[in-house]
Motif scaffolding. Structure first.
Motif, PDB file in Angstrom:
ATOM      1  N   ARG A   1     -35.403   5.693  26.557  1.00  0.00           N
ATOM      2  CA  ARG A   1     -35.346   4.813  25.394  1.00  0.00           C
ATOM      3  C   ARG A   1     -34.971   3.370  25.733  1.00  0.00           C
ATOM      4  O   ARG A   1     -35.313   2.452  24.980  1.00  0.00           O
ATOM      5  N   VAL A   2     -34.248   3.184  26.837  1.00  0.00           N
ATOM      6  CA  VAL A   2     -33.841   1.834  27.258  1.00  0.00           C
ATOM      7  C   VAL A   2     -34.226   1.670  28.728  1.00  0.00           C
ATOM      8  O   VAL A   2     -33.362   1.631  29.607  1.00  0.00           O
ATOM      9  N   PRO A   3     -35.524   1.598  29.024  1.00  0.00           N
ATOM     10  CA  PRO A   3     -35.993   1.645  30.414  1.00  0.00           C
ATOM     11  C   PRO A   3     -35.500   0.518  31.309  1.00  0.00           C
ATOM     12  O   PRO A   3     -35.477   0.672  32.529  1.00  0.00           O
TER      13      PRO A   3
ATOM     14  N   ARG B   1     -28.903  -2.974  39.605  1.00  0.00           N
ATOM     15  CA  ARG B   1     -29.413  -3.963  38.647  1.00  0.00           C
ATOM     16  C   ARG B   1     -30.671  -4.637  39.179  1.00  0.00           C
ATOM     17  O   ARG B   1     -31.589  -4.975  38.407  1.00  0.00           O
ATOM     18  N   LYS B   2     -30.741  -4.811  40.506  1.00  0.00           N
ATOM     19  CA  LYS B   2     -31.904  -5.441  41.129  1.00  0.00           C
ATOM     20  C   LYS B   2     -33.054  -4.452  41.353  1.00  0.00           C
ATOM     21  O   LYS B   2     -34.126  -4.849  41.799  1.00  0.00           O
ATOM     22  N   GLY B   3     -32.823  -3.183  41.052  1.00  0.00           N
ATOM     23  CA  GLY B   3     -33.887  -2.194  41.187  1.00  0.00           C
ATOM     24  C   GLY B   3     -33.785  -1.306  42.407  1.00  0.00           C
ATOM     25  O   GLY B   3     -34.671  -0.484  42.653  1.00  0.00           O
TER      26      GLY B   3
ATOM     27  N   SER C   1     -39.656  -2.634  40.057  1.00  0.00           N
ATOM     28  CA  SER C   1     -40.011  -3.326  38.819  1.00  0.00           C
ATOM     29  C   SER C   1     -39.760  -2.441  37.601  1.00  0.00           C
ATOM     30  O   SER C   1     -40.050  -1.244  37.622  1.00  0.00           O
ATOM     31  N   SER C   2     -39.240  -3.023  36.542  1.00  0.00           N
ATOM     32  CA  SER C   2     -39.033  -2.301  35.295  1.00  0.00           C
ATOM     33  C   SER C   2     -40.364  -2.180  34.553  1.00  0.00           C
ATOM     34  O   SER C   2     -41.345  -2.863  34.879  1.00  0.00           O
TER      35      SER C   2
ATOM     36  N   THR D   1     -48.453   1.172  27.361  1.00  0.00           N
ATOM     37  CA  THR D   1     -49.511   1.507  28.313  1.00  0.00           C
ATOM     38  C   THR D   1     -48.917   1.813  29.685  1.00  0.00           C
ATOM     39  O   THR D   1     -49.356   2.745  30.372  1.00  0.00           O
ATOM     40  N   VAL D   2     -47.895   1.051  30.067  1.00  0.00           N
ATOM     41  CA  VAL D   2     -47.220   1.307  31.347  1.00  0.00           C
ATOM     42  C   VAL D   2     -46.620   2.709  31.341  1.00  0.00           C
ATOM     43  O   VAL D   2     -46.766   3.469  32.308  1.00  0.00           O
TER      44      VAL D   2
END
Length: 218
Positions: free
Chosen positions: A76-78, A123-125, A170-171, A185-186
């Motif tokens: 819900r909060v990707p 936080r940076k992935g 990447s988010s 779509t993602v």
């Protein structure tokens, strides 16, 4: 508020732990605790309302545990990164947390400076695991259900592109903006990728891509 400041939601059923973490994080000006939750259900509600950058998540809590809360928040909060902080070093909980979408897993005896590094990293992935939970352990725990070799022919060119971006950290929002498509779509493409490759989470997909691409983005 500084745009670079990391907004953190604390989730733990022990008030003393939440207070201690708040005092610890407030010392660092790059962190800001935006909320606290004492169970997973409350954590999901607050994550949706506050849109934190990082969620520090305990596992064993009443009403809804940290695994289910992690899964719900990641769905819900990707853009929020979940970093598990627990006393439990059980391999099964580690596997469940990563499958649910957690970006990291630390024990509560983690030194403050390492906790700060972990928060910055997720936080940076990046994925961040505590000592002794390295790549070999990850592969052993969460990859057995995956296919032994990644067959690129099973993915469409767009799915391959999205998988590469996932592996880069990447988010969904960043992928959507980069490829000029909607976040919905993602999400649909990611679901297709996971189904085609018999994987259960974007974390598995990222690890699997990196392992099969030998750490390079081909």
């Amino acid at each position: 508020m500084d745009a670079a400041m990391i907004r953190i939601l604390l989730v733990d059923d022990q008030r003393l732990i939440r207070c201690a973490l708040t005092m610890l994080l407030d010392v660092d000006s790059s962190f800001h605790v935006v909320g606290e939750a004492e169970n997973g259900e409350d954590a999901v509600r607050q994550a949706e309302a506050m849109q934190p950058d990082v969620v520090l998540m305990d596992i064993h809590m009443p009403i809804m545990d940290g695994i289910e809360a992690t899964r719900a928040i990641c769905d819900r909060v990707p853009d929020a990164k979940v970093l598990v902080l627990t006393v439990d070093d059980d391999d099964r909980d580690l596997a469940k947390a990563l499958k649910a979408g957690a970006a990291g897993y630390l024990l509560k005896n983690t030194p403050p400076d390492e906790l700060a590094i972990a928060i910055q990293a997720v936080r940076k992935g990046y994925m961040h695991l505590g000592p002794g939970l390295g790549q070999k352990v990850i592969a052993k725990i969460i990859m057995p259900a995956a296919k032994p070799e990644l067959d690129w022919s099973e993915l469409t060119p767009r799915e391959h592109e999205i998988l590469k971006l996932i592996a880069q950290g990447s988010s969904n929002r960043a992928i959507a903006e980069l490829l000029f498509i909607t976040e919905k779509t993602v999400k649909n493409h990611i679901t297709s990728i996971l189904n085609r490759l018999n994987l259960q989470s974007r974390t598995q997909a990222a690890i699997y891509y990196l392992e099969n691409a030998n750490g390079t983005y081909s």
